[in-house]
Scaffold this motif. Structure first.
Motif, PDB file in Angstrom:
ATOM      1  N   GLN A  24      -7.984  -0.160  -0.474  1.00  0.00           N
ATOM      2  CA  GLN A  24      -8.241  -1.352   0.321  1.00  0.00           C
ATOM      3  C   GLN A  24      -9.630  -1.238   0.969  1.00  0.00           C
ATOM      4  OE1 GLN A  24      -4.622  -1.930   2.442  1.00  0.00           O
ATOM      5  NE2 GLN A  24      -4.882  -4.128   2.622  1.00  0.00           N
ATOM      6  N   THR A  55       0.846  -1.199   0.000  1.00  0.00           N
ATOM      7  CA  THR A  55       0.000   0.000   0.000  1.00  0.00           C
ATOM      8  C   THR A  55       0.880   1.247   0.000  1.00  0.00           C
ATOM      9  OG1 THR A  55      -1.730  -1.197   1.167  1.00  0.00           O
ATOM     10  CG2 THR A  55      -1.851   1.193   1.232  1.00  0.00           C
ATOM     11  N   ASP A 107      -5.979  -1.489  -4.873  1.00  0.00           N
ATOM     12  CA  ASP A 107      -5.471  -2.119  -3.657  1.00  0.00           C
ATOM     13  C   ASP A 107      -6.477  -3.170  -3.211  1.00  0.00           C
ATOM     14  OD1 ASP A 107      -4.117  -2.802  -1.408  1.00  0.00           O
ATOM     15  OD2 ASP A 107      -3.902  -0.754  -0.646  1.00  0.00           O
TER      16      ASP A 107
HETATM   17 MG   LIG Z   1      -2.111  -2.734   2.214  1.00  0.00          MG
END
Ligand SMILES: [Mg+2]
Ligand SMILES: Nc1ncnc2c1ncn2[C@@H]1O[C@H](COP(=O)(O)OP(=O)(O)OP(=O)(O)O)[C@@H](O)[C@H]1O
Length: 602
Positions: free
Chosen positions: A431, A390, A511
């Motif tokens: 995410q 990330t 992500d």
């Molecule tokens: Mg991550």
């Protein structure tokens, strides 16, 4: 990153703060200020005149029995009082509006400053503490600014006028009455300083309180599932008790000036009666002049008491203002370079060149990281949880800048191009799908107010979201609640994908966008993502390796470094870390068909 913090220790700098406040906020209100000062002069003049009138009233009417004066003086008194009333109204309204405007300016400035602040600042400061600066600190300033401004204006001017009358009527007696002034100054200063300290601590604790509330409401599901309501209540009570003690301290400080001034005022009046009476008896002054003097002293007493209260208000206000300035004084480091030009995307090649990055002293998140995502290709980042995936994609949008090394897009260093052009060229699906408390339409078209209805529907359709949206009671106009609370996890992700579709940017960062989905939705989403990736340079962070078997290149990230790269087939052949991860996940999935996500496997 420690200098991103906005929490600073207490410092006594009242004059500096006032100076800054005047410099930064008052200049816009010069016209209004002049009007207010004119009103104040009228108030002061009429007050002084009223006090002065006692002398001719007594001397001409009561002693010389002058009948012309008997009609004239009351008329003058009425006229003066009326004039004073109008001017008092004018200056009060004007000064208060200046105060409120300053508070509003400060609020607007604070909000826009924070929106442009670095992500690192938000990492270092709890959102509740930021909210508290808007609510509690702004409230504190608002509450005090009017009382300080009007108090200062009215009381000070009146006081000066009355003291003028006193000195005009009787210089000697005035000097005697003034003897008590130095006695008043010292305690007022000390009280003011204590007030500032206590007030500052109160504001800090209130921020903690708001932060705690914010935390517990955000985490309400966890609080309930642990049956920990009482624990949270106890924590809140503890903070509130501390605040109560501080508030009581403030109340005691606030309540002191009035009795102090009262006592000193009594002292002054006693002195004046004693010495003035002696003067009248000795024939040095007339009874009228003496009473006019006494009237001025008595009238001066109220503004003097008011002024001592103004000081505690001022200190409370300054404590809050300094907390706002602390935020305004942290300047973002991630900004456009003076020579920044718009990013020119030819094909969308992304290169990392020896990039190093650290969130917190002592632990490097990225170490000498180099890789290239070729234009228009799909590349995948895989690796264990916390390896830095990330972080890598957050560097491409310049949420953080590298400490060393550089990142280039189509051979332009991203630090040399404008932030807006860079970020317009990138679509990101995070995410956690981030949605706002608004309609579905507004969420898909976020930041694109001119998007057409057809393009929004087309994006939703491509993201496999159109059908479920139509099934909602108000379709595209459905309000989805804070953070999209009224949607399922998979629905939220599809809205986020639709948003990326509509943005239609040449670079796409994904992500782990498929983590919250069942098998059927996953297939739909995978197809949607395939459509989304078409013709764009895509970096995808995948936890399920099955979804990335066909990408052009896979980079394996470990402890902030790339340890392997190649196609799925290359890497399997190599029998390295990737092959190990893949086999382990494959075995797991055979045993636990619902188990998803590499992070939970390794
Ligand atoms: Mg991550
Ligand atoms: N905001 C932050 N402040 C401090 N440290 C951070 C921050 N974000 C991440 N880190 C640290 O940096 C490292 C890399 O984190 P990163 O989020 O990039 O991992 P990741 O590979 O995306 O993991 P995951 O697969 O769990 O999403 C971790 O050790 C993490 O603790």
């Amino acid at each position: 990153m420690t200098d991103s913090t906005i929490e600073k220790p207490y410092k006594d700098d009242s004059l500096q703060l006032l100076n800054r406040l005047a410099r930064e906020h008052l200049h816009r209100h010069v016209k209004a200020l002049i009007q207010a000062v004119l009103c104040m002069l009228v108030v002061a003049g009429s007050t002084a005149a009223l006090a002065y009138m006692i002398q001719p009233a007594l001397d001409h009417i009561f002693f010389h029995k002058d009948s012309t004066m008997l009609t004239l003086i009351p008329i003058v008194v009425i006229a003066l009082s009326f004039l004073k009333g109008i001017a008092t109204y004018g200056q009060s309204v004007i000064m208060k509006s200046i105060g409120q405007r300053m508070v509003m300016d400060l609020q607007v400035k604070l909000y826009s400053h924070l929106l442009y602040a670095d992500i690192a600042m938000f990492n270092a400061t709890a959102s509740g503490k930021l909210l508290s600066r808007f609510s509690n600190d702004i409230y504190m300033i608002r509450k005090n600014v009017t009382s300080v401004i009007t108090g200062l204006a009215r009381e000070l001017v009146t006081l000066i006028a009355l003291v003028g009358v006193m000195f005009y009527q009787n210089f000697e007696l005035s000097m005697i009455a003034m003897l008590v002034m130095p006695l008043a100054l010292y305690p007022m200063r000390r009280l003011g300083r204590r007030m500032r300290k206590v007030s500052r601590k109160t504001q800090e604790d209130l921020a903690k309180y708001v932060s705690h509330l914010d935390d517990s409401f955000q985490g309400i599901r966890i609080v309930k599932s642990h049956a920990n309501e009482q624990g949270e209540i106890k924590r809140a009570d503890n903070i509130m008790n501390g605040i109560f003690d501080l508030l009581m301290k403030a109340i005691r400080i606030e309540s002191l000036p009035a009795p102090i001034m009262e006592t000193l005022g009594g002292l002054a009046i006693a002195l004046v009666i004693w010495y003035g009476g002696y003067q009248v008896m000795a024939g040095v002054t007339t009874t009228g002049a003496f009473f006019s003097f006494i009237a001025a002293v008595l009238m001066a007493y109220r503004p003097l008491k008011g002024l001592s209260g103004v000081n505690t208000n001022l200190q409370e206000g300054l404590a809050a203002i300094s907390r706002i300035y602390e935020v305004l004084d942290v300047h973002p480091k991630i900004t456009d370079a003076p020579t920044a030009v718009p990013l020119e995307i030819a094909k969308g090649k992304i290169e990392f060149d020896n990039v190093q990055f650290t969130y917190e002293e002592g632990k490097q998140a990225l170490k000498n990281l180099s890789f290239t995502a070729e234009a228009g290709k799909r590349i995948a980042l895989v690796g264990t949880s916390g390896s830095g995936k990330t972080t890598i994609i957050n560097m491409i949008t310049r949420f953080y800048d590298p400490e060393a090394g550089s990142i280039r897009i189509d051979d332009q260093d991203i630090r040399s191009v404008t932030l807006s052009s860079l970020r317009q060229s990138i679509a990101m699906v995070n995410q956690e799908a981030t949605l706002f408390d608004d309609t579905i339409r507004a969420n898909i078209a976020y930041g694109m107010p001119n998007a057409s209805e057809e393009s929004i529907i087309a994006a939703a359709y491509d993201a496999a979201a159109h059908d479920f949206i139509l099934a909602l009671p108000q379709g595209y106009d459905t309000m989805i609640g804070q953070h999209g609370i009224r949607l399922s996890g998979g629905q939220r992700q599809r809205i986020a994908i639709a948003r990326a579709m509509l943005k239609n940017a040449p670079i796409l960062l994904l992500d782990e966008a498929t983590s919250a989905l069942d098998t059927i939705s996953e297939q739909q989403i995978q197809q949607a993502l395939d459509r989304l990736m078409q013709g764009r340079t895509t970096i995808v962070i995948a936890h399920r390796l099955s979804t990335i078997e066909h990408v052009d290149c896979i980079f394996v990230v470990k402890d902030g470094e790339i340890i392997e790269s190649g196609t799925h087939a290359d890497l399997l052949k190599k029998r390295g870390d990737y092959a190990k991860l893949y086999h382990r996940q494959f075995e797991r999935q055979a045993v636990l068909p619902h188990q998803t996500g590499l992070a939970s496997v390794v």
